[in-house]
Design an enzyme around this catalytic site. Structure first.
Site, PDB file in Angstrom:
ATOM      1  N   GLY A  45      37.444  36.430  47.019  1.00 14.98           N
ATOM      2  CA  GLY A  45      36.545  35.334  47.402  1.00 14.98           C
ATOM      3  C   GLY A  45      35.380  35.273  46.412  1.00 14.98           C
ATOM      4  N   THR A 104      44.895  46.477  53.327  1.00 16.07           N
ATOM      5  CA  THR A 104      44.130  45.308  53.757  1.00 16.07           C
ATOM      6  C   THR A 104      44.937  44.459  54.723  1.00 16.07           C
ATOM      7  OG1 THR A 104      43.124  45.291  51.574  1.00 16.07           O
ATOM      8  CG2 THR A 104      42.793  43.327  52.914  1.00 16.07           C
ATOM      9  N   TYR A 158      54.024  42.979  49.960  1.00 12.74           N
ATOM     10  CA  TYR A 158      53.173  41.876  50.423  1.00 12.74           C
ATOM     11  C   TYR A 158      53.880  41.103  51.529  1.00 12.74           C
ATOM     12  CZ  TYR A 158      50.783  37.378  50.384  1.00 12.74           C
ATOM     13  OH  TYR A 158      50.122  36.239  50.760  1.00 12.74           O
TER      14      TYR A 158
END
Ligand code: UDP
Length: 333
Positions: A45, A104, A158
């Protein structure tokens, strides 16, 4: 008029709200009159994505990770609706740091779901078309099979982490969590990371503007359905607000399929660049053993029927908007 939530509380929480899609969602929520809290660790971000909002009275930004339990618990205060977008994203990031990706995307999501559940908030989980892997059952239906490669190929970590998150959502729903899942298909638009991590479009536009070769992986015949960010945000909002979306997973994807070579040509045409197109082997880009999804096309009926959403912005139009935003922002869009 803004819609009320199924969850208790007035505030909307957007994890990953300083990211590419997250910041567009924040814009939209503020425009609709909601109060918005953002959690972002600014790993991918960027401050610049929220800078235009200045000190907006209805926006609160909390800097930190969704791995920080105390932070997530604190952020849930007064929240009725959570959009959970914070994640390790972008194939290049994922391949470069598989452990960060897995931590995460699994622990972070578990914490967010746990806290939202405890507070009685509704949740929209941002998933991905990557979960379908290399399935050849096209178009990818929400209830279709997933086909993934071996566990030592980091790309599939992922996909698996996001699929585990979806399982968690469905498991929590059994206990009463009000949740919906959106599976994004190659979302693009202004504010993509200009370095191109996570989006071939960002990369090609940067290369074209710099007069560098556009790096097409392999033969360039692999296809994607590129989805303009404003439309993806609209779908996300509907998933969070409409009662019909509860307990459902939706493809959020454009029906228009383009191959990567054609994309490179469209970027050259839009930018007016004279950059050459250079084909490079996958191995050079992502290392040994990488396997790409040859065609990725969403089934679009479920979301059209249940939420009344369908993508309609053609690639050429979206590319023009990306370019205008880049020109307006100097180089940072
Ligand atoms: N790609 C490419 N050149 C680049 C970056 C990506 O040809 O410089 C290809 C990539 O191999 C894939 C497609 O573009 O086939 C989309 O890649 P992206 O990273 O945007 O997202 P993915 O769909 O792989 O998640």
């Amino acid at each position: 008029m803004k819609a009320a939530f199924e969850g208790r509380g007035e505030m909307v929480l957007v994890t990953g709200g300083a990211g590419f899609i997250g910041s567009h969602l924040v814009d939209r929520l503020l425009a609709e009159g909601y109060s918005v809290r953002v959690i972002d660790d600014f790993s991918t971000g960027r401050e610049a994505n929220l800078a235009h909002l200045g000190q907006a009275a209805r926006l609160e930004v909390m800097r930190g990770s969704v791995l920080d339990e105390a932070l997530v618990a604190g952020a849930m205060h007064g929240v009725g609706l959570v959009f959970h977008l914070a994640a390790a994203v972008g194939v290049q990031h994922v391949v470069a740091d598989p452990l960060w990706t897995l931590r995460t995307n699994t622990r972070g999501t578990e914490l967010v779901l746990e806290q939202a559940f405890a507070r009685g908030a509704r949740v929209v989980f941002a998933s991905t078309s990557e979960i379908y892997g290399v399935s050849e059952a096209l178009p990818f239906r929400e209830d279709g099979q997933r086909v993934l490669g071996p566990t030592w190929v980091h790309r599939w970590g992922y996909s698996t982490s996001k699929a585990l998150d979806e399982h968690l959502c469905f498991a929590y729903a059994e206990h009463g969590l009000a949740m919906s899942i959106v599976r994004y298909f190659n979302v693009y638009g202004p504010r993509m990371d200009p370095a191109g991590y996570g989006s071939v479009i960002a990369r090609f536009v940067s290369q074209a503007l710099a007069g560098e070769p556009l790096t097409v992986h392999g033969d360039g015949r692999q296809t994607r359905c590129f989805t303009y960010v404003d439309e993806a945000v609209e779908a996300t909002l509907r998933a969070g607000l409409q009662p019909a979306a509860l307990g459902r997973a939706y493809n959020v994807g454009s029906p228009f399929e383009h191959d990567i070579r054609a994309l490179a040509e469209a970027v050259l045409a839009t930018t007016g660049s004279r950059s050459p197109i250079a084909h490079i082997p996958y191995e050079q880009a992502y290392g040994k053993g990488f396997e790409d999804t040859r065609r990725r096309v969403p089934a679009v009926e479920r979301i059209a029927t249940e939420l009344g959403w369908r993508a309609s912005i053609p690639l050429e139009e979206g590319l023009t908007r990306v370019l205008s935003a880049r020109e307006a922002a100097g180089s940072g869009a």
